[in-house]
Design an enzyme around this catalytic site. Structure first.
Site, PDB file in Angstrom:
ATOM      1  N   ASP A  85       0.854  -1.192   0.000  1.00  0.00           N
ATOM      2  CA  ASP A  85       0.000   0.000   0.000  1.00  0.00           C
ATOM      3  C   ASP A  85       0.893   1.247   0.000  1.00  0.00           C
ATOM      4  O   ASP A  85       1.831   1.323  -0.785  1.00  0.00           O
ATOM      5  CB  ASP A  85      -0.971  -0.045   1.189  1.00  0.00           C
ATOM      6  CG  ASP A  85      -2.095   0.987   1.081  1.00  0.00           C
ATOM      7  OD1 ASP A  85      -3.131   0.674   0.465  1.00  0.00           O
ATOM      8  OD2 ASP A  85      -1.943   2.098   1.600  1.00  0.00           O
ATOM      9  N   TYR A 110      -3.107  11.390   1.424  1.00  0.00           N
ATOM     10  CA  TYR A 110      -3.668  11.345   0.069  1.00  0.00           C
ATOM     11  C   TYR A 110      -3.665  12.735  -0.565  1.00  0.00           C
ATOM     12  O   TYR A 110      -3.471  12.870  -1.772  1.00  0.00           O
ATOM     13  CB  TYR A 110      -5.085  10.782   0.109  1.00  0.00           C
ATOM     14  CG  TYR A 110      -5.137   9.297   0.326  1.00  0.00           C
ATOM     15  CD1 TYR A 110      -5.222   8.403  -0.738  1.00  0.00           C
ATOM     16  CD2 TYR A 110      -5.082   8.762   1.609  1.00  0.00           C
ATOM     17  CE1 TYR A 110      -5.251   7.035  -0.545  1.00  0.00           C
ATOM     18  CE2 TYR A 110      -5.109   7.392   1.824  1.00  0.00           C
ATOM     19  CZ  TYR A 110      -5.191   6.539   0.745  1.00  0.00           C
ATOM     20  OH  TYR A 110      -5.216   5.179   0.947  1.00  0.00           O
ATOM     21  N   HIS A 142      -4.528  -7.595  -0.187  1.00  0.00           N
ATOM     22  CA  HIS A 142      -3.856  -6.313  -0.084  1.00  0.00           C
ATOM     23  C   HIS A 142      -3.022  -6.172   1.184  1.00  0.00           C
ATOM     24  O   HIS A 142      -1.951  -5.574   1.163  1.00  0.00           O
ATOM     25  CB  HIS A 142      -4.918  -5.208  -0.147  1.00  0.00           C
ATOM     26  CG  HIS A 142      -4.348  -3.827  -0.214  1.00  0.00           C
ATOM     27  ND1 HIS A 142      -3.682  -3.359  -1.322  1.00  0.00           N
ATOM     28  CD2 HIS A 142      -4.326  -2.819   0.694  1.00  0.00           C
ATOM     29  CE1 HIS A 142      -3.293  -2.100  -1.101  1.00  0.00           C
ATOM     30  NE2 HIS A 142      -3.662  -1.764   0.110  1.00  0.00           N
TER      31      HIS A 142
END
Length: 395
Positions: free
Chosen positions: A181, A321, A373
């Protein structure tokens, strides 16, 4: 003469008042009505979040993971003006290779707890002394027990530079890096920056998508004309197209993180948001709260969410982000040796052909039969074996 930057011991300790407040807030949750579909296409389903809330308030014990964290040496040191928290677990094998492991979102150092002992003490976990690692696991800025940036600028490139400084400060002159990630992006950027001592990286979310394909998919445009794709590459394109159309959480955090104030006010709201990372992970977690544990237990999930709640990092973590300018899956010009592990339920399965183009010094590539993930969390034994194998030639 100025002294060397201080490395301070750290212990996790939250009060009973903190935990009582958490339970009270869970019990006071106002739930929405049931979704109008029979699947997860509208997000975290009502039955799942209600069962999570019930278990969280009535049965879950935070003190177990708090004790687990405190069983390992933890420290805080200031790097580039910000406090950075990290676990530093040295192997009893002095020839062990130092390894810095970076988590992602919605993750924390909790994600890596299952891999610490097999990596540091391989002889007790099916490996040999030659496979040993000294393990360093930092909390990213704005996450967990690290400081929260109060100004812009802490993007993955800066984090990568900070990790190089951390490893230098710890006295390591030869080490490797691993991540998934955001941790994969930070690790890739470390590989591109080549800090002193870094000999190679291992990634379970490789950045290999050719720029012309990644750019088109990210914008929702048609692929460039004249492309000749193998079946493996075409499958990756279809997976990435789905990802770019459905990672709404990333778009929200990337554009309006401060509007997510509810994540700081409602623990159940925070949980519902964090669960909805990707379809495969949400389905896995849903099954866990239905009583079927397949790598992640109810406690695993709540250990991580509770850490976010108690540290009030729902919004500060989201800001990463907004800071980022690096493509999530794009090529970062890494020339150092790279080991790649491809899990079947990852956001996309990186084709070997693209991995070879992106990483000219690819020393390991393997497609695994199971896992998603959050590989270190879901399939720790498999990931440990991949790290051992992938980095073996760099010792």
């Amino acid at each position: 003469m100025s002294s060397a930057p201080e490395i301070r011991p750290f212990t996790v300790e939250f009060s009973e008042a903190d935990l009582s407040d958490l339970r009270a807030r869970i019990e006071a949750t106002r739930f929405p009505e049931k979704e109008t579909v029979t699947d997860q296409s509208q997000g975290t389903q009502l039955a799942t979040i209600q069962e999570l809330a019930r278990y969280w308030a009535e049965e879950y014990d935070w003190r177990k993971v708090e004790a687990k964290l405190n069983s390992y040496p933890q420290f805080i040191t200031e790097i580039d003006g910000l406090d950075i928290h990290f676990l530093h677990v040295r192997s009893k094998h002095e020839d062990a290779l130092p390894l810095i492991v970076t988590h992602g979102w919605p993750g924390s150092v909790v994600e890596q707890l299952k891999i610490i002992e097999p990596l540091t003490n391989p002889t007790a976990h099916g490996g040999d002394a030659a496979d040993a690692f000294h393990v360093i696991i930092p909390s990213m800025p704005g996450y967990g027990f690290s400081g929260k940036p109060d100004a812009k600028g802490w993007d993955p490139k800066r984090i990568a530079r900070a990790w190089g400084e951390l490893m230098s400060r710890l006295g390591y002159t030869k080490y490797a890096a691993q991540g998934g990630d955001w941790g994969a992006i930070v690790t890739d950027l470390m590989g591109a920056q080549e800090p002193d001592g870094l000999v190679g990286i291992h990634t379970n979310m490789p950045g290999v998508i050719p720029a012309n394909i990644d750019g088109a998919l990210a914008k929702g445009d048609p692929l460039p004309e004249g492309l000749s794709l193998s079946d493996e590459e075409q499958a990756a394109v279809e997976q990435l197209d789905f990802v770019y159309r459905h990672v709404y959480y990333a778009y929200i955090m990337g554009s309006r993180p401060q509007s997510l104030t509810a994540l700081a006010d409602s623990p159940v709201g925070l949980a519902a948001f964090m669960l909805d990372h990707d379809a495969a992970s949400l389905a896995l977690i849903t099954r866990a709260f239905d009583g079927v544990s397949e790598g992640l237990s109810r406690d695993d999930v709540l250990d991580n969410i509770t850490l976010f709640w108690l540290t009030n990092t729902g919004v500060s973590a989201a800001r990463l982000y907004a800071e980022n300018t690096t493509p999530f899956f794009g090529v970062n010009n890494v020339k150092l040796p790279v080991a790649v592990s491809v899990f079947p339920d990852e956001l996309y399965q990186a084709p070997k052909s693209w991995a070879e183009q992106a990483y000219p010094n690819l020393v390991h590539y393997n497609r695994l039969p199971k896992g998603g993930h959050f590989a270190a969390w879901e399939q720790p034994e498999t990931l440990v074996n991949e790290v051992r194998t992938g980095l073996r030639s760099l010792r």
